[in-house]
Write a protein that holds these residues in place. Structure first.
Motif, PDB file in Angstrom:
ATOM      1  N   GLU A  38       0.826  -1.210   0.108  1.00 54.21           N
ATOM      2  CA  GLU A  38      -0.115   0.042   0.209  1.00 54.21           C
ATOM      3  C   GLU A  38       0.921   1.441  -0.089  1.00 54.21           C
ATOM      4  O   GLU A  38       0.623   2.232  -0.726  1.00 54.21           O
ATOM      5  CB  GLU A  38      -0.946  -0.025   1.065  1.00 54.21           C
ATOM      6  CG  GLU A  38      -2.024   1.341   1.552  1.00 54.21           C
ATOM      7  CD  GLU A  38      -2.860   1.357   0.486  1.00 54.21           C
ATOM      8  OE1 GLU A  38      -3.120   0.355  -0.323  1.00 54.21           O
ATOM      9  OE2 GLU A  38      -3.346   2.392   0.264  1.00 54.21           O
ATOM     10  N   ARG A  41       2.182   1.853  -3.266  1.00 52.70           N
ATOM     11  CA  ARG A  41       1.498   2.237  -4.432  1.00 52.70           C
ATOM     12  C   ARG A  41       1.103   3.781  -3.971  1.00 52.70           C
ATOM     13  O   ARG A  41       1.006   4.364  -5.237  1.00 52.70           O
ATOM     14  CB  ARG A  41       0.215   1.251  -4.254  1.00 52.70           C
ATOM     15  CG  ARG A  41      -0.531   1.294  -5.649  1.00 52.70           C
ATOM     16  CD  ARG A  41      -1.756   0.350  -5.309  1.00 52.70           C
ATOM     17  NE  ARG A  41      -2.553   1.042  -4.034  1.00 52.70           N
ATOM     18  CZ  ARG A  41      -3.307   1.939  -4.015  1.00 52.70           C
ATOM     19  NH1 ARG A  41      -3.476   2.791  -5.196  1.00 52.70           N
ATOM     20  NH2 ARG A  41      -3.967   2.527  -2.921  1.00 52.70           N
ATOM     21  N   GLN A  42       0.988   4.046  -3.016  1.00 52.88           N
ATOM     22  CA  GLN A  42       0.712   5.326  -2.510  1.00 52.88           C
ATOM     23  C   GLN A  42       1.918   6.244  -3.113  1.00 52.88           C
ATOM     24  O   GLN A  42       1.564   7.483  -3.586  1.00 52.88           O
ATOM     25  CB  GLN A  42       0.427   5.694  -0.828  1.00 52.88           C
ATOM     26  CG  GLN A  42      -0.811   5.288  -0.680  1.00 52.88           C
ATOM     27  CD  GLN A  42      -0.909   5.375   0.959  1.00 52.88           C
ATOM     28  OE1 GLN A  42       0.272   5.851   1.746  1.00 52.88           O
ATOM     29  NE2 GLN A  42      -2.131   4.892   1.578  1.00 52.88           N
ATOM     30  N   LYS A  43       3.183   5.858  -2.834  1.00 56.08           N
ATOM     31  CA  LYS A  43       4.281   6.612  -3.109  1.00 56.08           C
ATOM     32  C   LYS A  43       4.218   6.850  -4.537  1.00 56.08           C
ATOM     33  O   LYS A  43       4.361   8.136  -5.170  1.00 56.08           O
ATOM     34  CB  LYS A  43       5.513   5.999  -2.804  1.00 56.08           C
ATOM     35  CG  LYS A  43       6.590   6.880  -1.988  1.00 56.08           C
ATOM     36  CD  LYS A  43       7.630   5.855  -1.520  1.00 56.08           C
ATOM     37  CE  LYS A  43       8.867   6.725  -1.576  1.00 56.08           C
ATOM     38  NZ  LYS A  43       9.845   5.727  -1.090  1.00 56.08           N
ATOM     39  N   GLU A  45       1.865   6.628  -6.802  1.00 57.67           N
ATOM     40  CA  GLU A  45       0.801   7.660  -7.348  1.00 57.67           C
ATOM     41  C   GLU A  45       0.912   9.059  -6.827  1.00 57.67           C
ATOM     42  O   GLU A  45       0.614   9.917  -7.837  1.00 57.67           O
ATOM     43  CB  GLU A  45      -0.593   7.054  -6.339  1.00 57.67           C
ATOM     44  CG  GLU A  45      -2.095   7.493  -7.246  1.00 57.67           C
ATOM     45  CD  GLU A  45      -2.869   6.296  -6.801  1.00 57.67           C
ATOM     46  OE1 GLU A  45      -3.578   6.715  -5.982  1.00 57.67           O
ATOM     47  OE2 GLU A  45      -2.912   5.418  -7.607  1.00 57.67           O
TER      48      GLU A  45
END
Lengths: 174, 213
Positions: A38, A41-43, A45
Motif C-alpha cells: 500500500e 503504491r501510494q508513493k 501515485e
C-alpha cells in the motif's frame, strides 16, 4: 553408530532452527506485506500526481532501456517511470511529459545516493530545472543547461539521462 | 554482573567500533547525517539484544560444530524482520538506510557478540551485553555523524530537526570531503586514536590506584 547419531543431531538441530526462523519470517511478512504494498503504491501515485496531475492514468506498454512503466494521463500527457544507474545503484524516478513533449515535472521515488550529496537530487530546486524543457538535456559541465548538484555530478548526469530517456520515449509514442 | 561496568566497556574500553574495530563498513557508510546514525544504531541495538537473548537461550542446544551456521540463521531472521517492520512502519528511515539494513546480517558486531559473549553467558547477562554494546555502537555512530555533518554540511541534526537540520556554518564553508568516504576514514581514524588514548589513561589511573593501595 555414535557418529551417525551425532550427524543426525547436527542436521536436525540446524533444520529445526531454520524451520522456526522461516516460520516466523513468513508470519512477519504476512503481517507487513499489505502495508508495504500500500505504501509503495501510494508513493508511486503521489509521484504521478506531482509530475503530471491528472484524474486518470492508463498504463501503456513501456519500451525497454530503463523505462519500467508508462502511463497515458488524461489524453493530455504521459507519465514515464524510469530507472537509471546513479552513483549508489538504481535511481527510480517519474517524469511527466505533456503532449507537446515538454517536461512537466520530475520526481525521485527511490535512490541509493550519498546522503547530503547525491541525495540532494530529491530537492525541489534541482528538479525544477527540468520543468518546461523539451530538448535533449545535459549538465552544465557537459555544455548543457542543467546545474549539477554540488559534489554529485554522477547523480546529476544520471537524473538528466533519465529525463532524456523519458523524452525520447514520449517522442516515439506520441 | 555489573551493569555499570558493562556499560563502560560498551562505551569505551570495549567499544564495538572504536576498540574492537567491528562493524567498520556500516560505520563508514551511513554516518553522514544524525538521522541515519540514530536509526542504524537503534536497529542494530534491537537486533543485537534479540539475537543475544535467543543465542544465549539455545547455547546448550546448539552443537559446537554448527554454531556459526545456526547463529547466522537466527541473526538473518531478526534482521529481515526488522527490515520488513521498518519498511511498513518507518518508511522514511528504511528509504534513508537502504541496503544497510539487510547488511546488518553481516555486521560482525552481532556475530562477534554471539560468539564471544552470548554463547558463554546466561540470558540476562547476554541481554545486558546486547544493550550496552548496542549503546556503544550507537554512541560511536552518533559522534561520527555529528562531526562529519558539522564539518561536511555545516548543519546539526539533519532529518531529526527538520529536513535540513540546524545550520551552523554558512553553506559555502563546509568541506564536502568529510561527507565522502575519505572523510569517514579520517574521522574514524581520529576517533579510534582518541579512544585508545582515553583507554590508556584509564588503565594508567587504575594501575596507580592499585599501587597506592
Amino acid at each position: 553408530m555414535k557418529d551417525a547419531k551425532y550427524i543426525l543431531r547436527l542436521t536436525l538441530t540446524l533444520f529445526l532452527i531454520t524451520a522456526v526462523v522461516a516460520g516466523l519470517l513468513g508470519l512477519v511478512n504476512y503481517l507487513t506485506e499489505d502495508r508495504i504494498d500500500e505504501l509503495t503504491r501510494q508513493k508511486a501515485e503521489a509521484a504521478m500526481q506531482e509530475v503530471f496531475p491528472a484524474g486518470n492514468y492508463e498504463e501503456i506498454p513501456a519500451g525497454e532501456d530503463g523505462i519500467t512503466a508508462a502511463y497515458r494521463a488524461d489524453d493530455a500527457g504521459y507519465v514515464v517511470r524510469v530507472s537509471v544507474n546513479g552513483f549508489g545503484g538504481a535511481i527510480d524516478m517519474m517524469v511527466g511529459v505533456d503532449n507537446a513533449g515538454t517536461v512537466t515535472g520530475v520526481s525521485i521515488i527511490s535512490h541509493g545516493e550519498t546522503a547530503s550529496l547525491g541525495a540532494n537530487c530529491t530537492r525541489e530546486d534541482f528538479r525544477a530545472q527540468f520543468v518546461g524543457t523539451s530538448d535533449t538535456l545535459a549538465v552544465s559541465k557537459d555544455g548543457g543547461s542543467i546545474d549539477a548538484l554540488t559534489g554529485a555530478t554522477v547523480t546529476s548526469r544520471a537524473v538528466v539521462s533519465g529525463v532524456n530517456l523519458a523524452l525520447d520515449f514520449v517522442k516515439e509514442v506520441g | 554482573m555489573n551493569f555499570r561496568k558493562q556499560l563502560k566497556a560498551g562505551l569505551l574500553t570495549n567499544n564495538p567500533v572504536l576498540s574492537q574495530l567491528l562493524g567498520m563498513c556500516s560505520t563508514m557508510a551511513i554516518t553522514t547525517t544524525l538521522f541515519n546514525g540514530i536509526g542504524m544504531g537503534l536497529s542494530v541495538t534491537i537486533i543485537l539484544i534479540c539475537s543475544n537473548v535467543v543465542i544465549s537461550l539455545l547455547r546448550k542446544v546448539i552443537p559446537d560444530k554448527i554454531r556459526i551456521a545456526a547463529y547466522i540463521v537466527i541473526i538473518a531472521g531478526f534482521v529481515t524482520m526488522v527490515d520488513l517492520l521498518l519498511k511498513a512502519y518507518v518508511p522514511a528511515l528504511s528509504d534513508s538506510l537502504g541496503v544497510f539494513i539487510p547488511l546488518i546480517v553481516v555486521n560482525c558486531i552481532i556475530l562477534g557478540r554471539a560468539e564471544a559473549f552470548a554463547s558463554k553467558n546466561g540470558l540476562l547477562a547476554s541481554a545486558v551485553d546486547g544493550l550496552t554494546q548496542g549503546i556503544g555502537y550507537t554512541a560511536a555512530l552518533v559522534v561520527m555523524c555529528i562531526i562529519r555533518e558539522f564539518l561536511g554540511s555545516g548543519t546539526f541534526g539533519k532529518g531529526v530537526f527538520g529536513a535540513d537540520g540546524i545550520r551552523i556554518l554558512p553553506a559555502q564553508y563546509p568541506a564536502l570531503m568529510l561527507i565522502l568516504p575519505v572523510g569517514g576514514f579520517l574521522t574514524l581514524g581520529c576517533l579510534i586514536a582518541l579512544t585508545q588514548w582515553v583507554n590508556k589513561k584509564l588503565t594508567e589511573r587504575e594501575a596507580k590506584k592499585e599501587a597506592a593501595r
